[in-house]
Write a protein that holds these residues in place. Structure first.
Motif, PDB file in Angstrom:
ATOM      1  N   ALA A 131     -17.090  26.491   9.633  1.00 25.40           N
ATOM      2  CA  ALA A 131     -17.448  27.288   8.618  1.00 25.40           C
ATOM      3  C   ALA A 131     -15.972  28.054   8.205  1.00 25.40           C
ATOM      4  O   ALA A 131     -15.863  28.002   6.716  1.00 25.40           O
ATOM      5  N   ASN A 132     -15.196  28.443   8.997  1.00 25.61           N
ATOM      6  CA  ASN A 132     -13.947  29.027   8.543  1.00 25.61           C
ATOM      7  C   ASN A 132     -12.867  28.034   9.146  1.00 25.61           C
ATOM      8  O   ASN A 132     -12.904  27.994  10.168  1.00 25.61           O
ATOM      9  N   VAL A 133     -12.402  27.456   8.170  1.00 28.36           N
ATOM     10  CA  VAL A 133     -11.338  26.146   8.539  1.00 28.36           C
ATOM     11  C   VAL A 133     -10.129  26.446   8.157  1.00 28.36           C
ATOM     12  O   VAL A 133      -9.734  27.036   7.176  1.00 28.36           O
ATOM     13  N   GLU A 134      -9.279  26.133   9.309  1.00 26.68           N
ATOM     14  CA  GLU A 134      -7.759  26.266   9.089  1.00 26.68           C
ATOM     15  C   GLU A 134      -7.166  24.768   9.433  1.00 26.68           C
ATOM     16  O   GLU A 134      -7.537  24.169  10.190  1.00 26.68           O
ATOM     17  N   LYS A 135      -6.413  24.317   8.389  1.00 29.26           N
ATOM     18  CA  LYS A 135      -5.807  22.812   8.504  1.00 29.26           C
ATOM     19  C   LYS A 135      -4.115  23.216   8.209  1.00 29.26           C
ATOM     20  O   LYS A 135      -3.938  23.938   7.498  1.00 29.26           O
ATOM     21  N   ILE A 136      -3.441  22.400   8.918  1.00 26.59           N
ATOM     22  CA  ILE A 136      -1.864  22.069   8.867  1.00 26.59           C
ATOM     23  C   ILE A 136      -1.908  20.900   8.092  1.00 26.59           C
ATOM     24  O   ILE A 136      -2.234  19.832   8.480  1.00 26.59           O
ATOM     25  N   ILE A 137      -1.254  20.825   6.740  1.00 30.96           N
ATOM     26  CA  ILE A 137      -0.975  19.778   6.131  1.00 30.96           C
ATOM     27  C   ILE A 137       0.718  19.762   5.877  1.00 30.96           C
ATOM     28  O   ILE A 137       1.350  20.570   5.854  1.00 30.96           O
ATOM     29  N   VAL A 138       1.112  18.250   6.106  1.00 32.23           N
ATOM     30  CA  VAL A 138       2.649  18.175   6.069  1.00 32.23           C
ATOM     31  C   VAL A 138       2.763  17.114   4.717  1.00 32.23           C
ATOM     32  O   VAL A 138       2.065  15.960   4.640  1.00 32.23           O
ATOM     33  N   MET A 144       0.764  -1.262  -0.212  1.00 30.80           N
ATOM     34  CA  MET A 144      -0.072   0.113  -0.074  1.00 30.80           C
ATOM     35  C   MET A 144       0.926   1.482  -0.047  1.00 30.80           C
ATOM     36  O   MET A 144       1.982   1.320   0.659  1.00 30.80           O
ATOM     37  N   ALA A 145       0.601   2.285  -0.754  1.00 26.52           N
ATOM     38  CA  ALA A 145       1.476   3.349  -0.885  1.00 26.52           C
ATOM     39  C   ALA A 145       1.303   4.455   0.183  1.00 26.52           C
ATOM     40  O   ALA A 145       0.036   4.439   0.742  1.00 26.52           O
ATOM     41  N   LYS A 146       2.233   5.069   0.663  1.00 23.70           N
ATOM     42  CA  LYS A 146       2.130   5.852   1.723  1.00 23.70           C
ATOM     43  C   LYS A 146       1.509   7.105   1.114  1.00 23.70           C
ATOM     44  O   LYS A 146       1.884   7.719   0.085  1.00 23.70           O
ATOM     45  N   ASP A 147       0.541   7.943   1.923  1.00 21.84           N
ATOM     46  CA  ASP A 147      -0.143   9.163   1.432  1.00 21.84           C
ATOM     47  C   ASP A 147       1.256  10.171   1.308  1.00 21.84           C
ATOM     48  O   ASP A 147       2.086  10.214   2.231  1.00 21.84           O
ATOM     49  N   ARG A 148       1.183  11.047   0.289  1.00 21.58           N
ATOM     50  CA  ARG A 148       2.134  11.961   0.483  1.00 21.58           C
ATOM     51  C   ARG A 148       1.852  13.144   1.232  1.00 21.58           C
ATOM     52  O   ARG A 148       2.682  13.826   1.702  1.00 21.58           O
ATOM     53  N   PHE A 149       0.563  13.675   1.251  1.00 14.04           N
ATOM     54  CA  PHE A 149       0.375  14.617   2.253  1.00 14.04           C
ATOM     55  C   PHE A 149      -0.448  14.311   3.284  1.00 14.04           C
ATOM     56  O   PHE A 149      -1.589  13.366   3.074  1.00 14.04           O
ATOM     57  N   VAL A 150      -0.526  14.454   4.781  1.00  8.85           N
ATOM     58  CA  VAL A 150      -1.218  14.188   5.638  1.00  8.85           C
ATOM     59  C   VAL A 150      -1.720  15.454   6.376  1.00  8.85           C
ATOM     60  O   VAL A 150      -0.936  16.363   6.487  1.00  8.85           O
ATOM     61  N   GLU A 151      -2.872  15.515   6.926  1.00  7.08           N
ATOM     62  CA  GLU A 151      -3.570  16.645   7.845  1.00  7.08           C
ATOM     63  C   GLU A 151      -3.261  16.167   9.058  1.00  7.08           C
ATOM     64  O   GLU A 151      -3.593  15.247   9.615  1.00  7.08           O
ATOM     65  N   VAL A 152      -2.431  16.998   9.886  1.00 11.02           N
ATOM     66  CA  VAL A 152      -2.172  16.938  11.217  1.00 11.02           C
ATOM     67  C   VAL A 152      -2.742  17.885  12.036  1.00 11.02           C
ATOM     68  O   VAL A 152      -2.747  17.682  13.479  1.00 11.02           O
ATOM     69  N   TYR A 153      -3.530  18.870  11.589  1.00 10.26           N
ATOM     70  CA  TYR A 153      -4.362  19.787  12.385  1.00 10.26           C
ATOM     71  C   TYR A 153      -5.427  20.291  11.652  1.00 10.26           C
ATOM     72  O   TYR A 153      -5.451  20.715  10.531  1.00 10.26           O
ATOM     73  N   SER A 154      -6.575  20.463  12.464  1.00 10.22           N
ATOM     74  CA  SER A 154      -7.694  21.097  11.958  1.00 10.22           C
ATOM     75  C   SER A 154      -8.517  21.889  12.679  1.00 10.22           C
ATOM     76  O   SER A 154      -8.638  21.309  13.931  1.00 10.22           O
ATOM     77  N   LYS A 161      10.448   5.072   9.001  1.00 11.24           N
ATOM     78  CA  LYS A 161       9.917   3.854   9.196  1.00 11.24           C
ATOM     79  C   LYS A 161       8.419   4.195   9.502  1.00 11.24           C
ATOM     80  O   LYS A 161       7.454   3.367   9.022  1.00 11.24           O
ATOM     81  N   SER A 162       7.995   5.364  10.393  1.00 18.46           N
ATOM     82  CA  SER A 162       6.684   5.495  10.522  1.00 18.46           C
ATOM     83  C   SER A 162       6.194   6.889  10.632  1.00 18.46           C
ATOM     84  O   SER A 162       5.741   7.424  11.593  1.00 18.46           O
ATOM     85  N   SER A 163       6.586   7.684   9.361  1.00 14.88           N
ATOM     86  CA  SER A 163       6.462   9.097   9.620  1.00 14.88           C
ATOM     87  C   SER A 163       5.039   9.731  10.119  1.00 14.88           C
ATOM     88  O   SER A 163       4.763  10.376  10.640  1.00 14.88           O
ATOM     89  N   LYS A 164       3.889   8.907   9.404  1.00  9.99           N
ATOM     90  CA  LYS A 164       2.585   9.216   9.469  1.00  9.99           C
ATOM     91  C   LYS A 164       2.045   8.991  10.938  1.00  9.99           C
ATOM     92  O   LYS A 164       1.749   9.859  11.310  1.00  9.99           O
ATOM     93  N   THR A 165       2.712   7.990  11.518  1.00  7.87           N
ATOM     94  CA  THR A 165       2.149   7.589  12.918  1.00  7.87           C
ATOM     95  C   THR A 165       3.173   8.901  13.671  1.00  7.87           C
ATOM     96  O   THR A 165       2.280   9.652  14.658  1.00  7.87           O
ATOM     97  N   ASN A 166       4.188   9.320  13.614  1.00  8.80           N
ATOM     98  CA  ASN A 166       4.871  10.288  14.253  1.00  8.80           C
ATOM     99  C   ASN A 166       4.277  11.690  14.106  1.00  8.80           C
ATOM    100  O   ASN A 166       4.136  12.497  15.093  1.00  8.80           O
ATOM    101  N   LEU A 167       3.869  11.904  12.926  1.00  5.72           N
ATOM    102  CA  LEU A 167       2.942  13.124  12.529  1.00  5.72           C
ATOM    103  C   LEU A 167       1.983  13.513  13.642  1.00  5.72           C
ATOM    104  O   LEU A 167       1.760  14.353  14.218  1.00  5.72           O
ATOM    105  N   TYR A 168       1.139  12.450  13.623  1.00  6.85           N
ATOM    106  CA  TYR A 168      -0.168  12.261  14.295  1.00  6.85           C
ATOM    107  C   TYR A 168      -0.101  12.552  15.695  1.00  6.85           C
ATOM    108  O   TYR A 168      -0.565  13.296  16.590  1.00  6.85           O
ATOM    109  N   SER A 169       1.085  11.763  16.180  1.00  2.00           N
ATOM    110  CA  SER A 169       1.242  11.591  17.727  1.00  2.00           C
ATOM    111  C   SER A 169       1.920  13.020  18.223  1.00  2.00           C
ATOM    112  O   SER A 169       1.693  13.425  19.106  1.00  2.00           O
TER     113      SER A 169
END
Length: 72
Positions: A15-22, A1-11, A61-69
């Motif tokens: 109505a007015n939405v701000e997100k941080i994407i890595v 399974m391919a790893k996602d290129r961009f992940v949302e780490v904060y939202s 090894k597990s960048s997506k897991t580290n980003l979320y934590s």
């Protein structure tokens, strides 16, 4: 399974939405802002107080897991 290129780490907001994407390949952080009142959105590199891009260190090894934590 391919790893996602961009992940949302904060939202925030409904109505007015701000997100941080890595970018999981470069670690560069982006801010995405949207508003239902203006029917638009914008995206920009997130920078620190000195104007340098904020870069999240990527663990191969597990960048997506580290980003979320680390960010939530």
């Amino acid at each position: 399974m391919a790893k996602d290129r961009f992940v949302e780490v904060y939202s925030q907001g409904v109505a007015n939405v701000e997100k941080i994407i890595v970018d999981t390949q470069t670690g560069v952080n982006y801010i995405l802002a949207s508003s239902t009142q203006t029917v638009g959105c914008g995206m920009s590199v997130l920078v620190d107080a000195n104007g340098k891009p904020i870069v999240t260190p990527m663990n191969t090894k597990s960048s997506k897991t580290n980003l979320y934590s680390d960010r939530r």
